[in-house]
Design an enzyme around this catalytic site. Structure first.
Site, PDB file in Angstrom:
ATOM      1  N   CYS A  98     -26.879 -40.646 -33.828  1.00 54.81           N
ATOM      2  CA  CYS A  98     -26.183 -40.745 -32.542  1.00 54.81           C
ATOM      3  C   CYS A  98     -26.671 -39.741 -31.487  1.00 54.81           C
ATOM      4  O   CYS A  98     -27.699 -39.968 -30.882  1.00 54.81           O
ATOM      5  CB  CYS A  98     -24.679 -40.646 -32.772  1.00 54.81           C
ATOM      6  SG  CYS A  98     -23.746 -41.443 -31.462  1.00 54.81           S
ATOM      7  N   HIS A 195     -22.484 -43.282 -38.185  1.00 54.78           N
ATOM      8  CA  HIS A 195     -21.832 -42.131 -38.803  1.00 54.78           C
ATOM      9  C   HIS A 195     -21.157 -42.630 -40.072  1.00 54.78           C
ATOM     10  O   HIS A 195     -21.342 -43.754 -40.489  1.00 54.78           O
ATOM     11  CB  HIS A 195     -20.732 -41.574 -37.887  1.00 54.78           C
ATOM     12  CG  HIS A 195     -21.177 -41.163 -36.535  1.00 54.78           C
ATOM     13  ND1 HIS A 195     -21.750 -39.948 -36.276  1.00 54.78           N
ATOM     14  CD2 HIS A 195     -21.116 -41.792 -35.335  1.00 54.78           C
ATOM     15  CE1 HIS A 195     -22.003 -39.843 -34.987  1.00 54.78           C
ATOM     16  NE2 HIS A 195     -21.638 -40.944 -34.388  1.00 54.78           N
TER      17      HIS A 195
HETATM   18  N1  GLN Z   1     -22.512 -38.606 -26.539  1.00 59.29           N
HETATM   19  C1  GLN Z   1     -23.144 -39.755 -27.025  1.00 59.29           C
HETATM   20  C2  GLN Z   1     -22.499 -41.065 -26.607  1.00 59.29           C
HETATM   21  O1  GLN Z   1     -21.282 -41.154 -26.493  1.00 59.29           O
HETATM   22  C3  GLN Z   1     -23.231 -39.645 -28.525  1.00 59.29           C
HETATM   23  C4  GLN Z   1     -21.922 -39.780 -29.238  1.00 59.29           C
HETATM   24  C5  GLN Z   1     -22.052 -39.587 -30.711  1.00 59.29           C
HETATM   25  O2  GLN Z   1     -22.899 -38.816 -31.173  1.00 59.29           O
HETATM   26  N2  GLN Z   1     -21.171 -40.234 -31.457  1.00 59.29           N
HETATM   27  O3  GLN Z   1     -23.229 -42.002 -26.387  1.00 59.29           O
END
Ligand code: GLN
Length: 254
Positions: A98, A195
Site C-alpha cells: 500500500c 494488508h
Molecule cells: N495513504 C494511501 C492511500 O490511502 C495508502 C493507504 C494504505 O497504506 N492503506 O491511498
C-alpha cells in the site's frame, strides 16, 4: 562483502514506525518464523529515516501508511532510492504494501493535492481520490493461485504499459477499481494493496520471498544449487491452519 552460509538472512524492514497499518508488521514476523522453523538463520534490520542503510540486504519489506506517514518518509527516500532500485534490479525479493507500494512507483498525488515523488522502482503512478477503496479482496495470480487480503486506500494506481500486475481482481477493487489489475510484480519484487497482513493468509507468497532470497544468496556464494538454495521444507501443520483461515476469509462479505 564476502558471504558465508552461516551468516543470517537479512530482512530489511523499511520505515517500521511510519509505515505500518492493518497488521503489516505481521509480514516480517511470518518471514522470520518460517525461517526459524526450518533452521534458517535470519535477522531483521529496521531502516529508520536518516539512519545508516544496512550493509547487506537479502529481503526487503515495507508496510502501508496513511498519507501523513508517507509525507514523513518522502524526504528521506531519495537518500536510499538508489540502493533500493539496485537491490530490486539485482533480484532481491521485496514485498511492499500500500503506502510503500505507492512510494516505490514514480509519483503519488494525495487526495489533498500533495505531490510526492516516488523512487521509480516500479513503472506506475498513483492519484488519490475522494472515495476510499475498502474491504476484503481476492485476486488470482499465475504464480501463487488465489491470494487474499484486505484493502483500504484512496490512491488509484495506474501501471505503466509494460508493468506486470501481481494479480487480477476477482473480488474487490485492486489498483484502481477499474482495470481489474492488482499490484505489480517486477524482478522478485511484489507491490500490492493487500494488508491483512498478507503473508499469514498466503504462505506461498512468504515462501517465494524466502526461497528467492536464499537462491540469490546461494548464487552470490557461487555454490550453485547448494545448501542454501534447496527446496524449503514443508510446514504442513502451520499451512493447514492457514488453509482453514483462507477458506473462512474467502466467504467473508466484502
Ligand atoms: N495513504 C494511501 C492511500 O490511502 C495508502 C493507504 C494504505 O497504506 N492503506 O491511498
Amino acid at each position: 562483502m564476502a558471504l558465508s552460509t552461516a551468516e543470517p538472512l537479512v530482512i530489511c524492514h523499511l520505515y517500521p514506525l511510519e509505515m505500518n497499518i492493518y497488521g503489516d508488521h505481521g509480514n516480517v514476523q511470518v518471514l522470520v518464523r518460517r525461517c526459524e522453523l526450518r533452521g534458517i538463520p535470519v535477522r531483521v534490520e529496521a531502516y529508520h529515516p536518516r539512519a545508516a542503510f544496512p550493509a547487506r540486504v537479502d529481503l526487503l519489506v515495507g508496510g502501508g501508511g496513511q498519507d501523513s506517514g508517507q509525507v514523513r518518509v518522502k524526504d528521506d527516500l531519495p537518500r536510499v532510492a538508489g540502493q533500493l532500485r539496485e537491490l530490486v534490479a539485482s533480484g532481491v525479493p521485496a514485498l511492499v504494501v500500500c503506502g510503500t507500494y505507492q512510494l516505490f512507483g514514480k509519483r503519488f498525488i494525495t487526495v489533498a493535492g500533495e505531490d510526492i515523488e516516488g523512487i521509480g522502482v516500479f513503472d506506475l503512478h498513483t492519484v488519490g481520490g475522494a472515495e476510499r477503496m475498502i474491504g476484503n479482496i481476492a485476486i488470482e495470480t499465475s504464480k501463487f493461485g488465489t491470494v487474499i487480503g484486505y484493502e483500504n486506500h484512496s490512491g488509484a494506481t495506474l501501471l505503466g504499459v509494460g508493468a506486470q500486475p501481481f494479480g487480477t481482481v476477482t473480488s474487490g477493487m485492486g489498483n484502481n477499481g477499474d482495470d481489474g489489475t492488482e499490484g505489480v510484480f517486477s524482478h522478485n519484487a511484489i507491490g500490492t494493496y493487500l494488508h491483512g497482513p498478507l503473508l499469514p493468509k498466503n504462505p506461498r507468497v512468504a515462501d517465494f520471498l524466502i526461497a528467492a532470497a536464499l537462491a540469490r544468496r546461494s548464487n552470490a556464494l557461487g555454490d550453485g544449487p547448494g545448501e542454501l538454495a534447496q527446496e524449503l521444507a514443508p510446514l504442513d501443520e502451520l499451512d493447514a491452519l492457514a488453509e482453514r483461515a483462507r477458506a473462512v476469509a474467502l466467504t467473508r462479505p466484502r
